[in-house]
Structures are given as C-alpha cells and as structure tokens.
Enzyme design. Structure first.
Site, PDB file in Angstrom:
ATOM      1  N   ILE A 111       0.885  -1.150   0.032  1.00 42.21           N
ATOM      2  CA  ILE A 111      -0.111  -0.064   0.106  1.00 42.21           C
ATOM      3  C   ILE A 111       0.849   1.383   0.071  1.00 42.21           C
ATOM      4  O   ILE A 111       1.619   1.380   0.822  1.00 42.21           O
ATOM      5  CB  ILE A 111      -0.965  -0.078   1.222  1.00 42.21           C
ATOM      6  CG1 ILE A 111      -1.973  -1.351   1.156  1.00 42.21           C
ATOM      7  CG2 ILE A 111      -1.587   1.313   1.381  1.00 42.21           C
ATOM      8  CD1 ILE A 111      -2.746  -1.291   0.099  1.00 42.21           C
ATOM      9  N   GLN A 117     -10.476   4.686  -0.783  1.00 36.24           N
ATOM     10  CA  GLN A 117     -10.834   3.996  -2.088  1.00 36.24           C
ATOM     11  C   GLN A 117     -11.434   2.562  -1.647  1.00 36.24           C
ATOM     12  O   GLN A 117     -12.699   2.598  -2.520  1.00 36.24           O
ATOM     13  CB  GLN A 117      -9.609   3.503  -2.825  1.00 36.24           C
ATOM     14  CG  GLN A 117      -9.057   4.624  -3.994  1.00 36.24           C
ATOM     15  CD  GLN A 117      -8.902   3.989  -5.101  1.00 36.24           C
ATOM     16  OE1 GLN A 117      -9.514   3.544  -5.993  1.00 36.24           O
ATOM     17  NE2 GLN A 117      -7.391   4.026  -5.275  1.00 36.24           N
ATOM     18  N   GLY A 138      -8.770  -0.376  -6.347  1.00 36.42           N
ATOM     19  CA  GLY A 138      -9.791   0.679  -6.805  1.00 36.42           C
ATOM     20  C   GLY A 138     -10.961   0.017  -7.086  1.00 36.42           C
ATOM     21  O   GLY A 138     -12.234   0.696  -6.871  1.00 36.42           O
ATOM     22  N   GLU A 139     -11.498  -1.318  -7.002  1.00 33.92           N
ATOM     23  CA  GLU A 139     -12.727  -1.966  -7.501  1.00 33.92           C
ATOM     24  C   GLU A 139     -12.807  -2.895  -6.489  1.00 33.92           C
ATOM     25  O   GLU A 139     -14.257  -3.261  -6.242  1.00 33.92           O
ATOM     26  CB  GLU A 139     -12.465  -2.358  -8.839  1.00 33.92           C
ATOM     27  CG  GLU A 139     -12.629  -1.514  -9.900  1.00 33.92           C
ATOM     28  CD  GLU A 139     -12.205  -1.868 -11.205  1.00 33.92           C
ATOM     29  OE1 GLU A 139     -13.054  -1.917 -12.153  1.00 33.92           O
ATOM     30  OE2 GLU A 139     -11.124  -2.046 -11.475  1.00 33.92           O
TER      31      GLU A 139
HETATM   32 MO1  MOS Z   1     -12.891   0.835 -14.582  1.00 32.04          MO
HETATM   33  S1  MOS Z   1     -14.822   0.090 -14.462  1.00 32.04           S
HETATM   34  O1  MOS Z   1     -11.814  -0.114 -14.569  1.00 32.04           O
HETATM   35  O2  MOS Z   1     -12.687   2.493 -14.613  1.00 32.04           O
END
Ligand code: MOS
Length: 751
Positions: free
Chosen positions: A637, A646, A712-713
């Site tokens: 990190i 995030q 991010g996801e």
């Molecule tokens: Mo994205 S859905 O990888 O911005």
C-alpha cells in the site's frame, strides 16, 4: 560503468505514508478547473436532443423553428451532419464501442442523441432543442432480462472467454451429497459520477484541443484522431481533474464526438456538458443480470462443483456483456467449475465497464449462494469458506503471487466480533427492538498491469520533475504516484514536481481495471531510477566528487544526495554534482508492463473479506447497514489513507448495490423512469455508518517490481453479498434480487 541495479532504494520514506491528496485543497476551494469550467472566446454551447422513444425512427424535426430562435447558431441532424472519418459503427481500435453520432434517423434506445443544437448561450441551445419537437415512428421496446431470446457469449468483456470449464462438472453434481440451485438477479446501474461527461472542443486547423475528463488520456488521443482523420499527435487532451469516472470516462461516446464535430463544422469552440438525465443512455452502464448458481458439497462440506451461469442485458448493436460468472473463477477450490455467460439484446445503450465489471454483480450472487450452501451444510459461513479455501488457483493450479485472504478472514472476523454470531437467523435484537443480522462475503479482484511510460528529470537545483499522463478521478492517483516518483528519485515529496493529466506527456496508461498505480507507478519508478542512475554515473566517475570510484551500485540516494553505501561520511548533493558537470538537467525515462512470462507463472489477485451488520425494523422492514468491516490484502500500500478511502468508496458502492441503486425501465416505452437523483438512489452520508477498513500487507515479489496490486474496485466486490447475507440473518428471509427493497421483505414476511 553501469550496473543495472538502481542505486536508489526501491522504497524510500515517501511510500507508505498517508499524505493528504495533493489536489484536495484545489477541489474543496473551487480553484480546480474541471472541463466545463473552460470558456474560450467565441464559445458555442451544445445541447443534445435525447430520443424519447427506445426503438424506431425519427420522422420529423422542426429544424426551421429551432433555427429561427435568435440565439441558436446551428442545428445538426442526420440531414446536415458532416461525415466522420472513422465510422462510429466500426470497431476501429482496441476498446472501441459503437455509438450514435447522427449517422441516420434510427433510434436504438431512449436518450440516444437525435440532434445537436448549438447556441450562443446554454439557455438558447436548450430552448432550440425544445423547439425541434421530434416526431417518431415507434416500435415496441424490448427491455429487461426477458426482453428477447438469450444467446451464448463466446467472447466476454475484455476478451475473456464466455465459457470456462474445468474438472468434470457432471461428476461434480453427481457426487454432491447436498446441493443448492439458486437464481439471483441484479439490476441495470448507471455511472453517475458527480461530474457528468463534458467536453470543450476547439480546433486550430487540423489540430484539436479537448478539455475533458478522461480515464485513458493518451489512448483516447488515438481514438479521437481515428474518428476525425488526424494523427494522434494532433489531438491534445487536457484532463487535469475528473469528478469521478467509474469506467465511463475511458471510452469515446456519441455526444462527445458530436460536440467535437460541431466545433469543426462551425469553426468555433464548442462546450457540451451532459445533464444528469442524459447520463442514462449514451455513455455506458452496467447491464442487468440473472444468475443461476448450482453448488454441491461432499460429506466434508467441500465443494464438488461450482456451476455459475449468468445472463446479462446488452444492446442490439454491440457486444459488451457483464461477465458476472467470472466471479466464480479463481476464488474457491471446487472440484469442478463451469462459468457460462449468456446475453440478451435489449433496446438500451450499450453497457460498458463499470467499477468491478463482472465481479460486482457476480460476487453479489456467488457470496449469497455460498452462504446458502453453508447454511444447508449447517456450517458457519466463515468456516465453510475456509474449508473451500483455494491454496492454488482453481483450474490452472498456478500458485498465487501472494494471497493473504486467510489473514483477511481472521482479522476482519476478529475486529467485527464474528465469533459471537448465532447460527440461526432472527436471534438478535438491539435495545430498540430492531432485528440485527450479521453476514459476510469474500472479495476477489484481479491485479492487472497495463502499459505506461514516464519521464523523470533531476534539475540543476537538485529538485525533481516527473511526467506521465495519468488520470486522477478522485482516487488520489496523483498523490500516490508522486510518492513513488519521489522515492525513485531519492527526494522528499515536496521536492518533486508532478506533471500529469495531459496527452502530450508520456502515456500513463488507463486509469481503470485497478491497475493504474501498479502500471503508471511502475513507469515512474523506472524513469526516476534511470535518472538517478545516470547522475550516479556522472558523480562516481568524477575525481572531484567524494563519491569517486564508489561505482553506480556503491551509492544510495536519499534526500537529494548520494551516499556511499556503508560510509555516510562520503556524500554529495545532486545540485553540486550537476553544477560541476555543467549545470544540465539529467533526464531518465522508463516504462512498465507485465511480460507474458511474468503473467504465466502466478495467479495475481487482490483479496478481501467483508463483514456486515444490518438492522431491520421488524414491522416496517426498513433496513440499515450499521457496521461494515472490510479487511483487504492488496500487496504494498503506497498511501494508506488514500487506499483506505478507495476501499471505503467501494464498500459504500456495495451498500448502494445491495440496498439502493437500480434503473427502472418503463416496459411500455423502454424509457428509464428514474433518470435523476431523486429516483435513482445512491447512499448519502446518513446511509453510511460504522465503516472500517483494515489493510493487510503482502510482500509480493511477482506481481510487479513494486509489489503493488489494485484497490480501486475490490471494495464493492464482497460487500453486496455480505449485506444480503446479513439481511437473511436478521430476518430469516432470503431475498435473491438486488437491490433488496422493503417490499421484498414484506412480501416474504406475508408469504
Ligand atoms: Mo474501470 S470499470 O476499470 O474504470
């Protein structure tokens, strides 16, 4: 002379620190210039006219009435629209989507652009758009998962196979001593970044400048160059700030291309900013899914089979299908796996990547199904997941580059107090009499690398400058990336100027796929190390330097100085070295990408475990998420504060997915009935409480040179299922359709 080992230590003191985002003050004080804040002289305002039918053709537009308005400068319709050089119906480059740019009178979905009106003011353009008074020949719209006949997807989104099988699926079903067969549904969701899509386009001859929020700045240059028949270098994209992206701002769309075309046609700069309701159609969304999960277990509660089919809505004219069944790959050690994608064509805009595409919807269903299987087996949901823990990647047998999922489970569970969870649902109440439920979900997201380049400069005064066209959508990329760059240069963060967000800089790659920090950061690290190595070569070859003879590999860089390793008394500043060498800046370049060889030996994922508490009113069935603990392992990190922020953002999207967010189509017209923030619900502060993130460090020597995975996801991934499971635990009712609504629980309660 050159050793290839960078003399700078890989991780200086900047990485690992929770620096506040560098663009934060500009944003909160309103000095940050977003795309639509640009007002070049002679500007025309563009308003696009959205179709109010979902299928058919435009039979009439009252162009004369619109043109008669004194403030209307031009009206563009299929009748007078100049040709584009690149066909919007073509797939002329990687990641191209088909879109509508007034190529004909056909309407393929509601809110499709059917005309563009240019006005001297926004008000004039808006009024001109109204005066067009479109007439249509409408056909019945096909919407929803039952809208048409499903088809089998051979190539899924991002080129992944539509169908994956390993092991003997039939034997896995036959061997099961217990099984479940469950169907879950998820709705259409629309990217609703705070900043809607916007562009200010200005041509100078065959060059165009585009002020626009963009997640793929240099790649987009080529895309717009393609549509307008000019080389990529003739397109300058300036994207210093984005008010969110979520996947929607990486890909050209019809309204944006039309605005650029209008600027060329009129010879004046043109601004287009979508209204909120116009976000629901031409700029992508997440398709709805219906997922069937068939799981079987043996006597020891180990999965003999994990069989995941997903049907998802897509458009009638392009092929992006939300790959929800992919969520079942890579996570649990089932004896056999089948993941199969199906699509159904409906009269809607084409879906596209939306934060955790595939995994968000897929894991919502998978993690609930896992819970249902655990309940049937009479096992605690965490115990069941641990029994099915994958030590190597299912199917491929590849070792994980790193996988601290077990630690995520245990640390998250401990923090949450999971061991006190009663097995039976409906057992817990709070002091106010609310039903309390606890649920969990596992999170998995791949840890990709794309390709990026960077440039790093050590300047005569000893400070640094780094350049890469990275995109900061609000996630804090420019801060984390600057930290990596500063470390690679052996400088404190405030001694490094960070230039980004413009397409004339080296290609920073795509801010998407949770790979931006790893990719752009890798390029910056390589560039900074290159500059430092060049300067070290100069110093150690110079008899006048205290570093003379130490060799490139014999010195280390920190705080703008080189030190001889193991002898701090021999050191010299960058500025002194450069001054003696003639005062010329030292330039380094670098790039990053994952080679096929790197990719072939390990399975690379971020992991996490999310624990949710909900409280449900036993009479009104109003639901609240009262606690959410997420423990995530995502390699190194770089900036804990920004990474946690995030991850929290992803978890809040999980709340949204589980309880709020849904586009509702009117089956009679094919229009979305709630294309605004009054009806399209997303969580506000009052919906979010008790949110906690734990990050678990992983040393990963394989994923990339810096050991970085993405954050991010993954936050959205385990959270949806955790909340669904908590509602089941609170109420005893299992709702298999997201978002879970009060009326779903009432129906279940009333039988
Ligand atoms: Mo994205 S859905 O990888 O911005």
């Amino acid at each position: 002379m050159s050793d290839t080992r960078p003399p700078a230590s890989r991780f200086g003191s900047n990485s690992g620190q929770s620096f506040t985002r560098r663009d934060g003050i500009a944003k909160v004080t309103g000095t940050a210039t977003f795309a639509a804040d640009n007002h070049p002289d002679g500007l025309l305002y563009a308003v696009y006219v959205p179709a109010t039918i979902a299928r058919g053709r435009v039979s009439h537009l009252d162009v004369a009435a619109a043109k008669a308005h004194p403030g209307v400068a031009e009206v563009i319709t299929p009748a007078n629209r100049p040709m584009l050089d690149g066909d919007p119906e073509s797939k002329g480059f990687m990641f191209a989507f088909r879109f509508e740019a007034l190529q004909d009178n056909t309407v393929r979905y509601a809110n499709q652009p059917i005309a563009l009106v240019l006005g001297e003011t926004l008000e004039a353009a808006t009024e001109g758009a109204r005066l067009l008074n479109p007439q249509y020949e409408a056909l019945p719209a096909r919407v929803g998962l039952n809208g048409d006949t499903p088809y089998k997807v051979e190539v899924g989104s991002f080129g992944r196979p539509g169908q994956t099988v390993y092991g003997d699926v039939a034997a896995g079903h036959a061997a099961a001593v217990q099984s479940v067969d469950l169907t879950y549904e998820t709705p259409e969701q629309y990217h609703n970044a705070m900043e809607t899509h916007a562009v200010v386009a200005e041509w100078q001859g065959d060059h165009v400048t585009l002020d626009m929020p963009n997640q793929a700045i240099v790649m987009s240059r080529g895309a717009y160059g393609y549509y307008f028949g000019i080389p990529p270098e003739n397109v300058l994209i300036r994207s210093p700030y984005l008010g969110g992206g979520f996947g929607s701002k990486a890909i050209p769309n019809g309204p944006t291309v039309l605005a650029i075309l209008a600027a060329r046609m009129t010879g004046r700069p043109v601004k287009l900013m979508l209204r909120r309701d116009q976000m629901f159609g031409p700029v992508g969304h997440r398709g709805a899914t219906r997922q069937r999960l068939r799981l079987g277990i043996d006597a020891g509660a180990k999965m003999t089979v994990l069989d995941h089919e997903s049907l998802a809505t897509t458009s009638t004219f392009d092929d992006f299908v939300e790959s929800a069944a992919n969520a079942s790959q890579g996570l649990y050690a089932a004896g056999a796996l089948r993941s199969a994608q199906y699509g159904v064509r409906v009269d809607a805009g084409t879906p596209g990547p939306m934060r955790a595409p595939g995994e968000a919807s897929g894991s919502a269903a998978l993690e609930c199904a896992i819970d249902e299987m655990a309940e049937k087996a009479g096992l605690d949901p965490l115990e069941f997941r641990l029994r099915n823990y994958a030590e190597t990647e299912p199917g491929t047998g590849l070792p994980y580059s790193s996988k601290a999922l077990r630690e995520c489970y245990l640390r998250g569970a401990e923090r949450f107090g999971w061991s006190k969870r009663p097995m039976q649902p409906g057992q817990m109440r709070d002091e106010a009499g609310m039903l309390v439920g606890w649920g969990m979900g596992t999170a998995l997201f791949h840890a990709p690398m794309f390709a990026a380049k960077a440039r790093a400069v050590l300047r005569p005064d000893g400070t640094g400058l780094v350049e890469t066209a990275a995109a900061d959508m609000g996630q804090g990329a420019w801060t984390a990336l600057a930290q990596i760059a500063a470390d690679s240069l052996g400088l404190p963060l405030d001694q490094v100027e960070f230039r980004s967000g413009s397409s004339d800089l080296p290609d920073g790659g795509v801010a998407g796929g949770s790979g931006h920090t790893a990719t752009a950061g890798g390029a910056l690290h390589a560039a900074g190390s290159d500059a430092v190595r060049r300067l070290a070569d100069i110093a150690t070859a110079d008899p006048a330097s205290p570093l003379f003879g130490a060799g490139n590999a014999g010195v280390t860089a920190r705080d703008g100085r080189f030190f001889v390793i193991d002898d701090d008394s021999r050191s010299e500043s960058y500025a002194d070295i450069i001054a003696r060498a003639g005062g010329t800046e030292v330039v380094g370049t670098g790039s990053a990408a994952r080679t096929p060889e790197d990719a072939g030996h390990h399975a690379m994922y971020s992991h996490g475990a999310v624990f949710a508490e909900v409280k449900v009113d036993p009479e009104l069935y109003q639901m609240r998420v009262t606690r959410l603990v997420g423990a995530f392992a995502a390699g190194r990190i770089i900036n804990p504060k920004l990474a946690e922020s995030q991850l929290m953002g992803g978890m809040i999207w999980g709340i949204s997915f589980a309880l709020h967010e849904e586009a509702r189509f009117d089956k009679r017209t094919g229009r979305i009935m709630n294309a605004d923030f009054a009806g399209y619900h997303i969580p506000v502060n009052a919906d979010v409480s008790g949110l906690e993130v734990i990050t678990i460090h992983e040393d990963d020597a394989h994923v990339n040179a810096l050991g970085i995975k993405g954050v991010g996801e993954i936050g959205v991934v385990g959270t949806v299922g955790a909340i669904g499971n908590a509602i089941r635990h609170a109420t005893g009712h299992r709702i298999r359709r997201f978002p879970i609504r009060i009326e779903d629980l009432l129906h279940a309660a009333l039988g």
